[in-house]
Scaffold this active site. Structure first.
Site, mmCIF file in Angstrom:
data_model
loop_
_atom_site.group_PDB
_atom_site.id
_atom_site.type_symbol
_atom_site.label_atom_id
_atom_site.label_comp_id
_atom_site.label_asym_id
_atom_site.label_seq_id
_atom_site.Cartn_x
_atom_site.Cartn_y
_atom_site.Cartn_z
ATOM 1 N N GLU A 129 12.596 -141.118 -68.550
ATOM 2 C CA GLU A 129 11.244 -141.025 -67.981
ATOM 3 C C GLU A 129 11.257 -139.962 -66.881
ATOM 4 O O GLU A 129 12.187 -139.907 -66.085
ATOM 5 C CB GLU A 129 10.829 -142.370 -67.383
ATOM 6 C CG GLU A 129 10.691 -143.498 -68.389
ATOM 7 C CD GLU A 129 9.561 -143.270 -69.393
ATOM 8 O OE1 GLU A 129 8.564 -142.614 -69.018
ATOM 9 O OE2 GLU A 129 9.698 -143.714 -70.543
ATOM 10 N N LYS A 226 3.854 -110.888 -73.307
ATOM 11 C CA LYS A 226 3.481 -110.130 -74.512
ATOM 12 C C LYS A 226 3.822 -108.655 -74.319
ATOM 13 O O LYS A 226 3.457 -108.060 -73.306
ATOM 14 C CB LYS A 226 1.976 -110.272 -74.785
ATOM 15 C CG LYS A 226 1.532 -111.686 -75.149
ATOM 16 C CD LYS A 226 0.007 -111.719 -75.295
ATOM 17 C CE LYS A 226 -0.520 -113.134 -75.331
ATOM 18 N NZ LYS A 226 -0.729 -113.677 -76.653
ATOM 19 N N GLU A 260 -11.250 -116.614 -79.388
ATOM 20 C CA GLU A 260 -10.437 -117.341 -80.361
ATOM 21 C C GLU A 260 -11.333 -117.920 -81.443
ATOM 22 O O GLU A 260 -12.495 -118.246 -81.187
ATOM 23 C CB GLU A 260 -9.681 -118.474 -79.672
ATOM 24 C CG GLU A 260 -8.692 -117.980 -78.632
ATOM 25 C CD GLU A 260 -7.897 -119.120 -78.014
ATOM 26 O OE1 GLU A 260 -6.787 -119.372 -78.472
ATOM 27 O OE2 GLU A 260 -8.418 -119.763 -77.093
ATOM 28 N N ASP A 279 -8.812 -122.719 -67.817
ATOM 29 C CA ASP A 279 -7.719 -122.523 -68.765
ATOM 30 C C ASP A 279 -7.340 -121.041 -68.893
ATOM 31 O O ASP A 279 -6.182 -120.708 -69.093
ATOM 32 C CB ASP A 279 -8.171 -123.067 -70.136
ATOM 33 C CG ASP A 279 -7.057 -123.143 -71.163
ATOM 34 O OD1 ASP A 279 -5.894 -123.357 -70.761
ATOM 35 O OD2 ASP A 279 -7.345 -123.004 -72.377
ATOM 36 N N HIS A 284 -4.772 -116.010 -67.211
ATOM 37 C CA HIS A 284 -4.560 -114.972 -68.233
ATOM 38 C C HIS A 284 -5.460 -113.740 -68.036
ATOM 39 O O HIS A 284 -4.993 -112.609 -68.038
ATOM 40 C CB HIS A 284 -4.825 -115.532 -69.626
ATOM 41 C CG HIS A 284 -3.919 -116.660 -70.016
ATOM 42 N ND1 HIS A 284 -2.615 -116.741 -69.613
ATOM 43 C CD2 HIS A 284 -4.124 -117.747 -70.802
ATOM 44 C CE1 HIS A 284 -2.063 -117.826 -70.123
ATOM 45 N NE2 HIS A 284 -2.957 -118.467 -70.844
ATOM 46 N N LYS A 376 -13.557 -120.450 -77.336
ATOM 47 C CA LYS A 376 -13.010 -121.005 -78.580
ATOM 48 C C LYS A 376 -14.126 -121.041 -79.611
ATOM 49 O O LYS A 376 -15.302 -121.045 -79.270
ATOM 50 C CB LYS A 376 -12.492 -122.415 -78.330
ATOM 51 C CG LYS A 376 -11.422 -122.440 -77.241
ATOM 52 C CD LYS A 376 -10.263 -123.320 -77.611
ATOM 53 C CE LYS A 376 -9.201 -123.308 -76.554
ATOM 54 N NZ LYS A 376 -8.034 -122.504 -76.895
HETATM 55 C C1 BG6 Z 1 -3.159 -120.999 -73.424
HETATM 56 C C2 BG6 Z 1 -4.418 -121.813 -73.358
HETATM 57 O O1 BG6 Z 1 -2.637 -120.809 -72.142
HETATM 58 O O2 BG6 Z 1 -3.436 -119.742 -74.032
HETATM 59 C C3 BG6 Z 1 -4.981 -122.017 -74.747
HETATM 60 O O3 BG6 Z 1 -4.135 -123.070 -72.760
HETATM 61 C C4 BG6 Z 1 -5.191 -120.685 -75.446
HETATM 62 O O4 BG6 Z 1 -6.197 -122.748 -74.709
HETATM 63 C C5 BG6 Z 1 -3.923 -119.847 -75.373
HETATM 64 O O5 BG6 Z 1 -5.519 -120.946 -76.800
HETATM 65 C C6 BG6 Z 1 -4.174 -118.438 -75.892
HETATM 66 O O6 BG6 Z 1 -2.950 -117.766 -75.976
HETATM 67 P P1 BG6 Z 1 -2.669 -116.716 -77.121
HETATM 68 O O7 BG6 Z 1 -1.336 -116.148 -76.789
HETATM 69 O O8 BG6 Z 1 -2.699 -117.481 -78.419
HETATM 70 O O9 BG6 Z 1 -3.782 -115.723 -77.063
#
Ligand code: BG6
Length: 533
Positions: A129, A226, A260, A279, A284, A376
């Site tokens: 745990e 990347k 996405e 997120d 990002h 999304k």
């Molecule tokens: C993640 C998010 O950090 O990055 C996801 O939590 C998202 O929601 C993902 O889908 C996207 O990453 P990539 O590399 O697939 O573009």
């Protein structure tokens, strides 16, 4: 991004060593690189999706490239009474499945038995745990007592476990290392989301830094792993043609898109609390913005690069609710509504789409808007940055049949295609002066045989080398959250409303309106087709 060369390990490349895809220099073979120093990688969350989908494929790729030391050991910690054999088998099956899936980012082809066995022999499972002190005592025994050998602790767990795990590691003496950095290292890799707003990020930083030094903390943003993202610095700074025009005098605006096609993919519980903005935006997308906006560093040294990035975060003008649009997908050509996904409330107000207008208020960028969008269940999958140049004066063409000149756009394609495109104008053939818009495009696949890595290889390798360049520093994490705090905690009545868009569309109409206010428009996600709204 390290230029550091480890000294302690001897290369042990498994058979079938493929060409390395690490970003230093021109195409190079794995033979030109050194394995990381010997270390034990302890993965908390060994049974989770991240371990299966990203960490193991990355470790496998590193093994194939001969970049892991023979003395490497991997301990998987998880609640659940599995045992090592079962864990190995589960991972093997998952890797085989990803390797066979053309859409997967794991371009392994057929799994190489020799390389897999090399990794598998080093995998050890430990049930425990995360919030039980006993787990850490047993871990200490497995690691051979206090401060023996190099260890990387990888927190591939839900954010609620970050504090308790680091605290227990600290209290068990497992984070102790020589103050002068001479002896074995102890490092902690922390996944995102790092906090949910400025206050929680600050609190998390404070807590973690009371048990470990900043130099031991590796906050991951996988976008930075990347190749195509790291290449932005190469494109900007290894070519003479971009830097002179890379400023407000020549650039009109920048669009950063991470759209996405997939929905929340069974992550409803996580997503309900996080939403598209938290997120993707202050992490990002801000990282991509930084790669475009930062001043040239004097070296690839971690602090040199991170200082330049920190300056960008610092110059971001705090966003207000009027700078953003939130959306949520309803039923559409691409599937069911977000609210009908598992673990999602029927009256959920969680955004699955976010668009933002960001200003970087410094001498290079003042007046140049950066438009960010992510979502999304959109019409297409694109992660890309489009830099639009200013319009040229029309005077020369006034007495010709030319009625408009389209601006130049440089597009840096990050995913799923990898490359750059440049839109510019030429004269169309024929006796009359007419202008045609054309595009010149470069694709990595046409020039390089190596497959782009899945991102985690570079990050794991750099962490084992002790190179923090691609990891986020505490101050930058906090400045990024500070920039969006006015959106997350707006004054009374100023909360951002969540607008509806159809699954499979380009996003909510209100996002178009955000740019229309500035006399601009988003680039189509599906060029050549009418925009689906
Ligand atoms: C993640 C998010 O950090 O990055 C996801 O939590 C998202 O929601 C993902 O889908 C996207 O990453 P990539 O590399 O697939 O573009």
């Amino acid at each position: 991004m390290s230029t550091t060369q480890p000294t302690s390990a001897s290369p042990n490349p498994p058979a079938n060593a493929r060409l390395a895809s690490h970003p230093h220099g021109a195409p190079s073979s794995a033979a030109g690189k050194h394995p990381a120093p010997p270390c034990t990688l302890v993965i908390f969350g060994a049974g989770g999706d991240l371990t299966k989908r990203l960490l193991m494929p990355a470790l496998y790729n590193l093994a194939v490239d001969g970049l892991l030391d023979d003395g490497m050991k991997i301990i998987g910690v998880n609640h659940g009474e599995h045992e090592t054999g079962q864990w190995r088998e589960g991972l093997h099956d998952a890797l085989q499945k990803f390797a066979a899936d053309k859409a997967s980012t794991f371009h392994a082809g057929k799994l190489d038995d020799h390389a897999w066995n090399w990794v598998a022999q080093r995998l050890h499972y430990m049930a425990g745990e995360f919030e039980d002190d006993d787990t850490y005592q047993r871990l200490a025994q497995q690691l051979g007592g206090d401060a023996q050998g190099n260890v990387v602790f990888y927190l591939a767990v839900g954010a609620r476990f970050f504090k308790p795990i680091v605290e227990r590691l600290g209290k068990a003496g497992l984070l102790k290392q020589d103050a002068n950095g001479g002896g074995p290292f102890r490092r902690v890799v922390i996944e995102k989301p790092f906090g949910a707003d400025l206050a929680s990020a600050r609190d998390l930083n404070q807590h973690i830094l009371s048990f470990a030094d900043e130099s031991q903390i590796y906050r991951i943003d996988h976008f930075l792993g990347k190749d195509t993202v790291q290449s932005i610095l190469a494109i900007r700074f290894a070519n003479a043609m971009f830097e002179p025009i890379w400023r407000r005098e020549y650039i009109d605006s920048v669009q950063i898109t991470a759209s996405e096609v997939i929905g929340v993919e069974g992550r409803g519980r996580f997503y309900e609390q996080t939403g598209a903005f938290r997120d993707m935006v202050p992490n990002h997308l801000f990282q991509l913005l930084c790669m475009v906006a930062m001043e040239p560093p004097n070296s690839f040294d971690a602090e040199a690069v991170r200082n330049k990035k920190a300056e960008v975060f610092d110059a971001i003008k705090p966003l207000t609710p009027g700078d953003v649009v939130f959306g949520q997908y309803g039923t559409g050509p691409a599937g069911v509504a977000y609210r009908d996904e598992p673990d999602v409330a029927k009256d959920s107000q969680t955004p699955t789409y976010a668009a933002a207008r960001v200003h970087v208020d410094n001498w290079r960028w003042a007046g140049v808007p950066f438009y960010l969008r992510t979502g999304k269940r959109l019409a297409a999958r694109h992660t890309e940055i489009s830099v639009q140049l200013r319009r040229v004066p029309f005077r020369l063409f006034r007495d010709t049949p030319v009625d408009a000149l389209t601006p130049n756009v440089l597009t840096l394609r990050i995913d799923p295609t990898h490359g750059t495109s440049f839109d510019f104008n030429v004269k169309t053939p024929g006796p009359v002066m007419q202008i045609g818009a054309v595009q010149s495009s470069f694709d990595y696949d046409d020039f390089f045989t190596e497959q782009a890595n899945i991102g985690y290889e570079t990050l794991l390798y750099d962490c084992m080398l002790g190179d923090q360049t691609l990891f986020q520093r505490a101050d930058s994490i906090e400045t990024a959250w500070a920039a969006v705090d006015g959106v997350l905690h707006p004054g009374d009545g100023a909360a951002v409303r969540v607008q509806a868009y159809a699954a499979g569309s380009e996003g909510p109409a209100e996002a178009e309106a955000l740019l229309a206010q500035d006399g601009r428009a988003w680039r189509a996600l599906t060029p050549g087709e009418p925009k689906k709204s």
